[in-house]
Write a protein that holds these residues in place. Structure first.
Motif: not given
Lengths: 359, 411
Positions: A112-117, A333-336, A340-341
């Motif tokens: 959920l990318k909740a870590y973002r600034s 998307p690259a981080f997602t 996932a991998i």
């Protein structure tokens, strides 16, 4: 009677500012959206940690951290102490569920990318909390001093010992000598009940304070209509409590039908039993080390894998600083895909540990 | 200066070193076929070779010489005849001064013992079909008894003896049965030796002796069995059977347990039932017949109670209750049952009754623990149901409250 109660309430309120706190909690709101479900795992982790502390303190009443007495004391707890079986089983089962909940909490935060600034430090404190809980699990596993835990500790510390440069010294430090012994049990006990819980307590405090200051993040890409704010109290807390009750029922069923085993007392002179494995949450690393070729481009495969895990862990810690697109509110998307991998890798390796023959 | 000196020494010593390694016996025999080639092949693995001994140490001659006639000099003895084999081997193996240079612990009485054996006795009478050293130890590929491939390694001994003793044609002349090996293979001893890989389990030589192998006579059978089963033997000696067996000339142990096909003893061997050995001699209604029935009854009683309690503890364990303590106590009672089974050798019914009584009173404690464990399991399940119902109601109330809050108009 009412007057007395009122007087007590006023006495406490004047000193603890309960009404002010309640007012603050009433004003505080949290976002609600289609991914809110995953946010409850933070609360579940907190609840399970509380269970760990309570049951752990009770176990301390009877547990003896000595090679001659550890296994016997656990057996005493399980067979003679009133509700001892329940306390120990709750402690062991909830510890395992806690690690599982931590994995879910961490990966949901990642996806959920909740870590973002500006929540980088919330992620960093969470990462270190995860590592500390893994260490608490590892140190606690040895405490019953049974055959499985003894040899799993030997395997685990051998892995640490194969680290380049610092391996030997690190292994000696962890074990308190060259092999798993009384010194190891003493320091694992010391780590499990004092040092690591203290460190976890401080980090949990920081983590929760950061969540309070910065609030919960709203996932990227949600339109205004898809998200709304709900009061923290009582709405969010009620939902949290509902989750805790469900977890408590699960723990209760597991404890009654599958009480945590004591196992055979460890015999340091016995041969290592076949198919010895660490706790399930370490198995993805264990199986990687087992399956990796002995040499890759003239480098030792095992050492390469350990270095890979160290590097991977460091990158995982630095994700909020590496993913600048997410901080700018743009899709990444690259981080997602990378997440996932990694998730699929952990799941597949864990399954292989229990299905591959000869591991 | 040092290098030319070393070179000179090397050149000087080389022919001598090559000569020392030369073995014309092996060189020639390696070129031959079948049994003449065999010594050259199998001697590579022979224990004598490992101790630095060569062909000439047994057969004489000079293997350093290429010329066959010269190599077979006046010291050459060639292969001994079968009848001469024991004396041939004994030249070294009976010489304690010689043997101790290689292995001070090796015995030197093999020939003396062999002479007392049935094999030795018959050989002395001129029967060359009987076993000599090479039949049991091999000829040129001899290994110590500690080597798993040796013919005299415990696992291999029954087969080694069986090569002759299970051969009906060979044994025909001696009028002795040939079913010993087949019977032994069904025995509890063979089970321990072959399946459990218990090296201390008896093979043929444990009862018949090694070099002095002979069939134990009626009197000595009891002594042979007592080597491993002293307690049973001692109890038997106190029993009324002892006097009766001595008077009638019955051999002690094998009357009930058999000779080579000694099966794992069961409680069925005792008493008056179909498989009981007691009824071989005792008439129905006789005092010993009644006593046998009583002993069987006592054993069956204790045994079935142990089984029942084992199942009780098993049920409690499967339900998740910790029962290590009563299980340990049950194990002790099982040990007591084994000692009661042994007591039957003394035929003392009163003593057996006393021991069975002890076991049964200990079982009461185990049963109490087992029943308490089952009650505990039931209590746990009831507690879980009550707690779960309470928690579900609690959760349901929260769920309703949350739903109610959801329908509340947005702030």
């Amino acid at each position: 009677m009412n007057r007395t109660l009122q007087a007590v309430w006023t006495f406490l309120d004047e000193r603890f500012k309960i009404q002010a706190l309640a007012k603050f909690a009433g004003k505080k709101s949290v976002p609600e959206h289609k991914h809110s479900f995953w946010y409850f795992f933070g609360g579940i982790c907190l609840f399970l940690t509380a269970l760990q502390v309570v049951t752990g303190i009770l176990l301390l009443l009877y547990y003896t951290p000595s090679v001659d007495g550890a296994h016997e004391s656990v057996q005493f707890i399980m067979s003679q102490v009133k509700f001892g079986w329940l306390i120990r089983s709750v402690h062991s089962w909830s510890a395992n569920i806690l690690i599982g909940a931590l994995f879910i909490h961490m990966f949901s935060t990642f996806f959920l990318k909740a870590y973002r600034s500006p929540r980088e430090l919330t992620w960093v404190t969470g990462f270190f909390l995860f590592v500390i809980f893994l260490a608490i699990g590892f140190s606690g596993y040895l405490l019953p001093w049974n055959e499985l835990s003894y040899f799993a500790t030997r395997v685990g510390t051998d892995i640490a010992g194969s680290l380049p440069l610092v391996g030997k010294a690190l292994k000696t430090f962890i074990l308190g000598g060259s092999s798993v012994s009384q010194a190891t049990l003493t320091r694992f006990f010391w780590l499990h009940v004092a040092i690591l819980p203290l460190a976890a307590g401080v980090l949990i405090g920081l983590h929760v304070v950061l969540v309070q200051i910065l609030g919960m993040s709203t996932p990227l890409g949600l339109k205004d209509k898809q998200a709304r704010e709900i009061p923290f109290f009582p709405d969010f807390v009620y939902k949290d409590v509902l989750g805790w009750v469900m977890i408590l029922i699960l723990v209760g069923v597991l404890c009654v039908f599958l009480p945590w085993e004591i196992g055979k007392k460890a015999d340091p002179f016995a041969a290592t039993p076949l198919g010895i494995k660490p706790e399930w949450y370490f198995t993805f690393m264990f199986t990687t080390l087992k399956l990796i070729p002995s040499h890759i481009f003239s480098l030792e495969g095992e050492k390469l894998a350990i270095l890979g895990f160290l590097l991977g862990g460091t990158l995982w810690l630095l994700v909020p600083f590496l993913n600048r697109r997410a901080s700018r509110g743009e899709p990444s998307p690259a981080f997602t895909v990378a997440g996932a991998i990694i998730f699929a890798y952990i799941v597949v390796m864990t399954i292989l540990t229990y299905t591959l023959r000869g591991l | 200066m040092k290098i030319p000196a070393a070179l000179t020494l090397f050149v000087f010593l080389l022919p001598g070193a090559l000569l020392a390694q030369k073995n014309s016996c092996v060189d020639c025999h390696a070129k031959l076929e079948d049994e003449l080639k065999a010594p050259a092949e199998s001697f590579k693995l022979d224990v004598h070779q490992q101790f630095g001994l060569g062909c000439q140490d047994c057969h004489g001659g000079n293997p350093a010489l290429d010329d066959q006639d010269k190599a077979k000099d006046k010291t050459f003895k060639g292969a001994p005849k079968r009848a001469q084999v024991p004396e041939f081997c004994a030249r070294c193996h009976s010489d304690s001064a010689y043997i101790k240079a290689f292995n001070p612990r090796l015995r030197v009485d093999q020939l003396d013992l062999y002479k007392t054996s049935r094999h030795g006795e018959l050989l002395k009478k001129g029967d060359t079909k009987v076993a000599v050293c090479t039949d049991c130890h091999g000829v040129h590929g001899i290994q110590t008894a500690k080597h798993p491939k040796s013919l005299t390694f415990p696992w291999n001994i029954p087969q080694t003896c069986g090569r002759c003793h299970a051969d009906a044609n060979l044994m025909k002349a001696y009028k002795i049965p040939t079913d010993q090996l087949a019977e032994y293979k069904q025995s509890v001893h063979a089970q321990a030796l072959f399946e459990k890989k218990d090296m201390s389990a008896p093979a043929c030589n444990s009862c018949h002796g090694n070099h002095g192998a002979a069939p134990p006579d009626v009197k000595s059978i009891a002594f042979v069995c007592r080597q491993c089963h002293p307690s049973a033997g001692e109890l038997f000696s106190k029993s009324p059977h002892k006097k009766a067996f001595d008077e009638t000339g019955f051999s002690e142990c094998d009357a009930c347990h058999g000779k080579h096909k000694i099966l794992r003893p069961t409680d069925e061997m005792l008493g008056t039932g179909e498989g009981a050995v007691c009824i071989q001699c005792h008439e129905p209604g006789s005092k010993p017949f009644v006593a046998a029935g009583r002993m069987k009854e006592l054993l069956a009683d204790l045994s079935s109670e142990i089984e029942a309690d084992q199942s009780l503890l098993g049920r409690a364990e499967r339900k998740g209750v910790e029962v290590s303590d009563p299980k340990y106590r049950l194990q002790e009672i099982h040990t007591l049952l084994v000692s009661v089974r042994n007591l039957t050798h003394a035929l003392d019914v009163v003593d057996i009754e006393k021991k069975v009584g002890e076991g049964k009173s200990l079982l009461v404690e185990v049963r109490t623990s087992g029943e308490a464990a089952l009650r505990e399991a039931k209590l746990r399940r009831t507690g879980l149901v009550v707690a779960t119902v309470f928690l579900i109601l609690f959760a349901f109330a929260f769920y309703l409250k949350i739903r109610q809050m959801r329908t509340r108009p947005r702030a």
